[in-house]
Design an enzyme around this catalytic site. Structure first.
Site, PDB file in Angstrom:
ATOM      1  N   GLU A 170      -4.484   0.976   2.255  1.00  0.00           N
ATOM      2  CA  GLU A 170      -3.285   0.192   2.586  1.00  0.00           C
ATOM      3  C   GLU A 170      -3.580  -1.324   2.606  1.00  0.00           C
ATOM      4  OE1 GLU A 170      -0.656   1.864   5.722  1.00  0.00           O
ATOM      5  OE2 GLU A 170      -0.665  -0.185   6.469  1.00  0.00           O
ATOM      6  N   ARG A 192       5.491   1.041   2.109  1.00  0.00           N
ATOM      7  CA  ARG A 192       4.346   0.099   2.156  1.00  0.00           C
ATOM      8  C   ARG A 192       4.229  -0.677   0.838  1.00  0.00           C
ATOM      9  NH1 ARG A 192       4.978   1.918   6.535  1.00  0.00           N
ATOM     10  NH2 ARG A 192       3.370   2.640   7.993  1.00  0.00           N
ATOM     11  N   SER A 200      -3.806   1.609  10.026  1.00  0.00           N
ATOM     12  CA  SER A 200      -4.021   2.688   9.039  1.00  0.00           C
ATOM     13  C   SER A 200      -4.755   2.142   7.825  1.00  0.00           C
ATOM     14  CB  SER A 200      -2.677   3.248   8.562  1.00  0.00           C
ATOM     15  OG  SER A 200      -1.973   3.740   9.662  1.00  0.00           O
TER      16      SER A 200
HETATM   17  C1  LIG Z   1      -3.811  -2.036  15.201  1.00  0.00           C
HETATM   18  C2  LIG Z   1      -2.969  -2.199  13.952  1.00  0.00           C
HETATM   19  C3  LIG Z   1      -1.803  -1.479  13.828  1.00  0.00           C
HETATM   20  C4  LIG Z   1      -1.009  -1.642  12.689  1.00  0.00           C
HETATM   21  N1  LIG Z   1       0.136  -0.907  12.586  1.00  0.00           N
HETATM   22  C5  LIG Z   1       0.928  -1.036  11.510  1.00  0.00           C
HETATM   23  C6  LIG Z   1       2.136  -0.281  11.401  1.00  0.00           C
HETATM   24  O1  LIG Z   1       2.510   0.465  12.294  1.00  0.00           O
HETATM   25  N2  LIG Z   1       2.887  -0.432  10.296  1.00  0.00           N
HETATM   26  C7  LIG Z   1       2.521  -1.289   9.282  1.00  0.00           C
HETATM   27  O2  LIG Z   1       3.265  -1.374   8.280  1.00  0.00           O
HETATM   28  N3  LIG Z   1       1.382  -2.022   9.350  1.00  0.00           N
HETATM   29  C8  LIG Z   1       0.587  -1.918  10.425  1.00  0.00           C
HETATM   30  N4  LIG Z   1      -0.579  -2.649  10.512  1.00  0.00           N
HETATM   31  C9  LIG Z   1      -0.966  -3.529   9.390  1.00  0.00           C
HETATM   32  C10 LIG Z   1      -0.579  -5.016   9.601  1.00  0.00           C
HETATM   33  O3  LIG Z   1      -0.381  -5.307  10.953  1.00  0.00           O
HETATM   34  C11 LIG Z   1       0.679  -5.406   8.819  1.00  0.00           C
HETATM   35  O4  LIG Z   1       0.533  -5.117   7.453  1.00  0.00           O
HETATM   36  C12 LIG Z   1       1.016  -6.891   8.990  1.00  0.00           C
HETATM   37  O5  LIG Z   1       2.257  -7.171   8.392  1.00  0.00           O
HETATM   38  C13 LIG Z   1      -0.044  -7.821   8.377  1.00  0.00           C
HETATM   39  O6  LIG Z   1       0.268  -9.130   8.838  1.00  0.00           O
HETATM   40  P1  LIG Z   1      -0.782 -10.323   8.775  1.00  0.00           P
HETATM   41  O7  LIG Z   1      -0.038 -11.571   9.123  1.00  0.00           O
HETATM   42  O8  LIG Z   1      -1.954  -9.998   9.602  1.00  0.00           O
HETATM   43  O9  LIG Z   1      -1.130 -10.347   7.220  1.00  0.00           O
HETATM   44  P2  LIG Z   1      -2.566 -10.485   6.513  1.00  0.00           P
HETATM   45  O10 LIG Z   1      -3.381  -9.305   6.854  1.00  0.00           O
HETATM   46  O11 LIG Z   1      -3.145 -11.800   6.761  1.00  0.00           O
HETATM   47  O12 LIG Z   1      -2.117 -10.392   5.002  1.00  0.00           O
HETATM   48  C14 LIG Z   1      -1.609  -9.188   4.478  1.00  0.00           C
HETATM   49  C15 LIG Z   1      -1.048  -9.476   3.085  1.00  0.00           C
HETATM   50  O13 LIG Z   1       0.078 -10.341   3.201  1.00  0.00           O
HETATM   51  C16 LIG Z   1      -0.136 -11.537   2.442  1.00  0.00           C
HETATM   52  N5  LIG Z   1       0.508 -12.633   3.194  1.00  0.00           N
HETATM   53  C17 LIG Z   1       0.358 -12.920   4.516  1.00  0.00           C
HETATM   54  N6  LIG Z   1       1.164 -13.940   4.863  1.00  0.00           N
HETATM   55  C18 LIG Z   1       1.833 -14.315   3.744  1.00  0.00           C
HETATM   56  C19 LIG Z   1       2.796 -15.330   3.437  1.00  0.00           C
HETATM   57  N7  LIG Z   1       3.257 -16.175   4.370  1.00  0.00           N
HETATM   58  N8  LIG Z   1       3.247 -15.414   2.160  1.00  0.00           N
HETATM   59  C20 LIG Z   1       2.807 -14.587   1.200  1.00  0.00           C
HETATM   60  N9  LIG Z   1       1.884 -13.623   1.406  1.00  0.00           N
HETATM   61  C21 LIG Z   1       1.405 -13.484   2.668  1.00  0.00           C
HETATM   62  C22 LIG Z   1      -1.646 -11.663   2.308  1.00  0.00           C
HETATM   63  O14 LIG Z   1      -2.001 -12.419   1.171  1.00  0.00           O
HETATM   64  C23 LIG Z   1      -2.034 -10.194   2.180  1.00  0.00           C
HETATM   65  O15 LIG Z   1      -1.811  -9.741   0.868  1.00  0.00           O
HETATM   66  C24 LIG Z   1      -1.406  -2.520  11.646  1.00  0.00           C
HETATM   67  C25 LIG Z   1      -2.589  -3.264  11.784  1.00  0.00           C
HETATM   68  C26 LIG Z   1      -3.361  -3.117  12.937  1.00  0.00           C
HETATM   69  C27 LIG Z   1      -4.613  -3.934  13.096  1.00  0.00           C
END
Ligand SMILES: Cc1cc2nc3c(=O)[nH]c(=O)nc-3n(C[C@H](O)[C@H](O)[C@H](O)COP(=O)(O)OP(=O)(O)OC[C@H]3O[C@@H](n4cnc5c(N)ncnc54)[C@H](O)[C@@H]3O)c2cc1C
Length: 347
Positions: free
Chosen positions: A340, A162, A245
């Site tokens: 996280e 992570r 998580s």
């Molecule tokens: C139901 C559920 C289940 C999940 N299961 C998992 C799992 O199994 N494993 C896991 O690892 N995670 C999991 N996650 C967490 C999440 O889905 C991931 O971390 C995902 O990659 C976040 O993507 P996002 O586009 O929503 O990013 P955001 O939440 O919008 O941003 C997350 C971070 O990434 C940065 N960011 C986003 N896009 C960019 C970009 N283009 N350039 C630079 N920085 C950027 C943001 O500034 C922030 O720091 C889960 C979340 C939920 C709600």
């Protein structure tokens, strides 16, 4: 006029920012970069790994920048492996399903993770025994400091559990001046027929058997098993606000893991990439916090690692319950759980 971010974060928190800029073509980046030079900013993907706390009266005084870059391009194959470049604004799960439908294996264990492709390298998303860094060749980004494009080969991204260089910079550096905006990610995948399924995660092989898969499974079959397990365990953020998580599994040295396991029979200890990890979910449940509700926020009764918004939770409620969990686990096991998601602004 502040912009509401409530529908742009999966916890469904009411948060406000000064402005929101969507990047739909990378040729727009030089001008956006110049215009943001003196401004505080935050990069938002699908909002599934952030806790935004700001009210309409005290909005986040920053500009949110969001990737709307789209497209999947095939790169020349190398040594029998397929190479793809996927734009950062694509939805992660759709991209995974596209690879599977196109006969490519490697991302099936990561099906149904919410969010965008651009955010996948940030915390090196992982599930069911696979981390995305194992399939990444390079990360393309815009550098807000140098006002130029930059390419990071996977080896220079400092991927870990992570963790990545990008997450390190946004958690430890000036949170309101993120340096790199990820524009695309290059992946290396195998033909589905030659792909080796990763079935080490407890419960995955059993689910395949329940689904009637008896032969070594094809990647699409593994994805279906993962999807059915995830649907069972995790609340759908379109129905119940959550960020998956809330805490990372603590990484500890082996000696401490052995000592804790002997004092706490049943404590799951697992090894991944030469690291010893403890199950944060088990620690939270054993500290008596599973199912606990405080106002409009609760620890899921199904999954102790997930905090859910029961409808009208504020960031203060979420962070208050998260803190209570940290205190309870510290009191019982002497371990401080690390959140996280990225908390904006940081506490
Ligand atoms: C139901 C559920 C289940 C999940 N299961 C998992 C799992 O199994 N494993 C896991 O690892 N995670 C999991 N996650 C967490 C999440 O889905 C991931 O971390 C995902 O990659 C976040 O993507 P996002 O586009 O929503 O990013 P955001 O939440 O919008 O941003 C997350 C971070 O990434 C940065 N960011 C986003 N896009 C960019 C970009 N283009 N350039 C630079 N920085 C950027 C943001 O500034 C922030 O720091 C889960 C979340 C939920 C709600």
């Amino acid at each position: 006029m502040p912009i509401s971010l409530q529908t742009l974060n999966t916890l469904g928190l009411t948060a406000w920012a000064d402005a929101l800029i969507g990047v739909s073509n990378s040729t727009e980046l030089p001008a956006i970069s110049q215009s943001l030079e003196e401004k505080d900013r935050f990069i938002l993907g699908g909002g599934s790994n952030v806790v935004l706390h700001a009210s309409q009266e005290a909005p986040l005084a920053l500009t949110c920048v969001q990737s709307q870059l789209k497209g999947i391009v095939r790169l020349p194959a190398r040594e029998g492996l397929s190479r793809l470049r996927c734009a950062s604004g694509e939805t992660w799960h759709d991209f995974v399903m596209w690879t599977l439908a196109n006969g490519l294996g490697g991302l099936e264990n990561l099906a149904l993770i919410p969010g965008t492709v651009g955010a996948a390298p940030i915390q090196n998303i992982g599930a069911y025994g696979v981390e995305v860094c194992e399939r990444i060749e390079a990360v393309h980004a815009w550098d807000f400091e140098r006002h130029d494009h930059v390419v990071f080969p996977a080896e220079s991204c400092q991927f870990g559990y992570r963790h990545s260089l990008f997450k390190e910079l946004s958690f430890q550096g000036p949170w309101n001046r993120p340096r790199f905006f990820i524009t695309a990610v290059d992946f290396v995948l195998s033909p589905a027929t030659k792909s080796s399924p990763v079935l080490s995660y407890k419960g995955l092989s059993e689910r395949l058997t329940e689904l009637g898969v008896t032969e070594p499974p094809m990647p699409m079959q593994v994805a279906h098993a993962v999807i059915s397990l995830r649907k069972e365990k995790l609340p759908d953020p379109s129905e119940v606000g959550n960020v998956g998580s809330f805490f990372k599994n603590p990484v500890v040295d082996e000696e401490l893991a052995r000592a804790l396991a002997s004092q706490n029979p049943g404590l799951p200890v697992f090894q991944q990439n030469n690291q010893t990890k403890l199950s944060a979910g088990w620690l939270i449940e054993s500290a008596g916090m599973k199912g606990v509700q405080r106002g409009q926020v609760a620890v899921s009764a199904n999954h102790a690692l997930v905090l859910t918004n029961l409808g009208a939770a504020t960031a203060r409620d979420v962070l208050g319950l998260a803190h209570e969990i940290q205190e309870a686990v510290m009191a019982r096991f002497g371990l401080w759980l690390e959140p996280e998601p990225q908390i904006i602004p940081p506490l």
